[in-house]
Design a protein around this motif. Structure first.
Motif, PDB file in Angstrom:
ATOM      1  N   ALA A  65       0.860  -1.189   0.000  1.00 49.62           N
ATOM      2  CA  ALA A  65       0.000   0.000   0.000  1.00 49.62           C
ATOM      3  C   ALA A  65       0.893   1.234   0.000  1.00 49.62           C
ATOM      4  O   ALA A  65       2.067   1.167   0.364  1.00 49.62           O
ATOM      5  CB  ALA A  65      -0.924   0.018   1.215  1.00 49.62           C
ATOM      6  N   VAL A  87      -0.725  -0.747  -6.291  1.00 51.48           N
ATOM      7  CA  VAL A  87      -1.235  -1.097  -4.962  1.00 51.48           C
ATOM      8  C   VAL A  87      -2.286  -0.074  -4.532  1.00 51.48           C
ATOM      9  O   VAL A  87      -2.371   1.012  -5.107  1.00 51.48           O
ATOM     10  CB  VAL A  87      -0.085  -1.140  -3.918  1.00 51.48           C
ATOM     11  N   PRO A  88      -3.071  -0.396  -3.501  1.00 51.77           N
ATOM     12  CA  PRO A  88      -4.016   0.587  -2.979  1.00 51.77           C
ATOM     13  C   PRO A  88      -3.285   1.834  -2.478  1.00 51.77           C
ATOM     14  O   PRO A  88      -2.178   1.740  -1.944  1.00 51.77           O
ATOM     15  CB  PRO A  88      -4.690  -0.145  -1.813  1.00 51.77           C
ATOM     16  N   VAL A  90      -3.652   5.316  -0.115  1.00 53.53           N
ATOM     17  CA  VAL A  90      -4.366   6.033   0.931  1.00 53.53           C
ATOM     18  C   VAL A  90      -3.938   7.501   0.836  1.00 53.53           C
ATOM     19  O   VAL A  90      -2.750   7.813   0.924  1.00 53.53           O
ATOM     20  CB  VAL A  90      -4.047   5.458   2.328  1.00 53.53           C
ATOM     21  N   PRO A 106      -8.548   1.795  -6.508  1.00 50.90           N
ATOM     22  CA  PRO A 106      -8.219   1.455  -5.113  1.00 50.90           C
ATOM     23  C   PRO A 106      -7.602   2.622  -4.344  1.00 50.90           C
ATOM     24  O   PRO A 106      -6.489   2.548  -3.846  1.00 50.90           O
ATOM     25  CB  PRO A 106      -7.238   0.294  -5.269  1.00 50.90           C
ATOM     26  N   THR A 108      -8.257   5.358  -1.182  1.00 49.55           N
ATOM     27  CA  THR A 108      -9.026   5.648   0.023  1.00 49.55           C
ATOM     28  C   THR A 108      -8.651   7.047   0.488  1.00 49.55           C
ATOM     29  O   THR A 108      -7.466   7.353   0.652  1.00 49.55           O
ATOM     30  CB  THR A 108      -8.691   4.630   1.136  1.00 49.55           C
ATOM     31  N   GLN A 120      -5.089   2.305   8.303  1.00 49.31           N
ATOM     32  CA  GLN A 120      -5.805   1.767   7.132  1.00 49.31           C
ATOM     33  C   GLN A 120      -4.831   1.220   6.101  1.00 49.31           C
ATOM     34  O   GLN A 120      -5.068   0.163   5.503  1.00 49.31           O
ATOM     35  CB  GLN A 120      -6.698   2.836   6.519  1.00 49.31           C
ATOM     36  N   ALA A 121      -3.724   1.942   5.872  1.00 47.31           N
ATOM     37  CA  ALA A 121      -2.728   1.468   4.899  1.00 47.31           C
ATOM     38  C   ALA A 121      -2.104   0.157   5.352  1.00 47.31           C
ATOM     39  O   ALA A 121      -1.873  -0.740   4.527  1.00 47.31           O
ATOM     40  CB  ALA A 121      -1.656   2.540   4.695  1.00 47.31           C
ATOM     41  N   LYS A 123      -3.524  -2.172   7.148  1.00 47.19           N
ATOM     42  CA  LYS A 123      -4.512  -3.231   6.912  1.00 47.19           C
ATOM     43  C   LYS A 123      -4.542  -3.612   5.438  1.00 47.19           C
ATOM     44  O   LYS A 123      -4.609  -4.791   5.091  1.00 47.19           O
ATOM     45  CB  LYS A 123      -5.895  -2.785   7.384  1.00 47.19           C
ATOM     46  N   LEU A 124      -4.480  -2.619   4.563  1.00 45.77           N
ATOM     47  CA  LEU A 124      -4.481  -2.888   3.124  1.00 45.77           C
ATOM     48  C   LEU A 124      -3.209  -3.624   2.686  1.00 45.77           C
ATOM     49  O   LEU A 124      -3.257  -4.477   1.804  1.00 45.77           O
ATOM     50  CB  LEU A 124      -4.609  -1.577   2.341  1.00 45.77           C
ATOM     51  N   ALA A 125      -2.086  -3.292   3.311  1.00 49.29           N
ATOM     52  CA  ALA A 125      -0.803  -3.886   2.925  1.00 49.29           C
ATOM     53  C   ALA A 125      -0.624  -5.303   3.456  1.00 49.29           C
ATOM     54  O   ALA A 125       0.176  -6.070   2.924  1.00 49.29           O
ATOM     55  CB  ALA A 125       0.346  -3.001   3.415  1.00 49.29           C
TER      56      ALA A 125
END
Length: 195
Positions: A65, A87-88, A90, A106, A108, A120-121, A123-125
């Motif tokens: 992320a 990658v997502p 944030v 993706p 946020t 949050q990053a 959790k995404l990673a």
């Protein structure tokens, strides 16, 4: 959980962009070799030395992320909805964009603080790295003790002025390392934050 690592290409005198936010001289190493490293987007295939390509491949495999600030998001126009890392992303911002043309991308938008954005990053990673790609966000992460490491792609150029990678720091931060990779037109330095 994921490590949080700030990474930027930086001039020898500490700048990551010139006064007009241009990065031309700092990103020349992404195209000065003959080893291709494709990314998640067609417009960004890097051509570097083998040493830099190996480092880039490792990053593409291990970053899960990315965190950025609204300023860089705006400058890049949100990378067209896909960051080259694939990658997502944030985005730390005071207000989410009302006219974001890629609602399914993706991305946020976090409006309730950096600590929440980092959480949050992470959790995404998953168990991969969270990359911080913003000077302001990296500085705030350092001040809040949220960074685990710093990577500097040191470019042999003196810009004289511009946007500094490390500015507005509240405390002294000690680092271990560096691990050094010599590329062509760049020296990759990796440090860990001492706890």
């Amino acid at each position: 959980m994921a490590d949080v690592i700030a990474n930027m290409s930086m001039s020898l005198d500490g700048f990551v962009a010139d006064p007009e936010d241009r990065i031309d001289h700092l990103f020349e190493w992404f195209g000065n070799g003959d080893v291709e490293t494709p990314t998640a987007v067609e417009w960004a295939t890097f051509k570097t030395s083998e040493a830099s390509a190996k480092m880039l491949r490792t990053a593409l495999e291990n970053v899960g992320a990315l965190i950025t600030g609204r300023r860089l998001f705006n400058l890049t126009q949100g990378w067209g909805g896909t960051h080259p890392m694939g990658v997502p992303v944030v985005v730390v911002t005071h207000e989410a964009p009302a006219d974001w043309p890629h609602p399914d991308a993706p991305f946020t938008f976090v409006t309730d603080g950096l600590e929440n954005a980092v959480e949050q990053a992470k959790k995404l990673a998953g168990d991969k790295i969270v990359a911080v790609a913003s000077t302001t966000i990296a500085q705030q992460c350092l001040n809040l003790g949220l960074l685990d490491g710093v990577q500097v792609d040191l470019v042999p150029v003196l810009l004289g002025s511009g946007v500094r990678f490390f500015d507005h720091l509240d405390t002294t931060t000690k680092l271990t390392g560096p691990e050094v990779v010599e590329g062509d037109g760049v020296t990759h330095l990796s440090y860990r934050i001492k706890r």
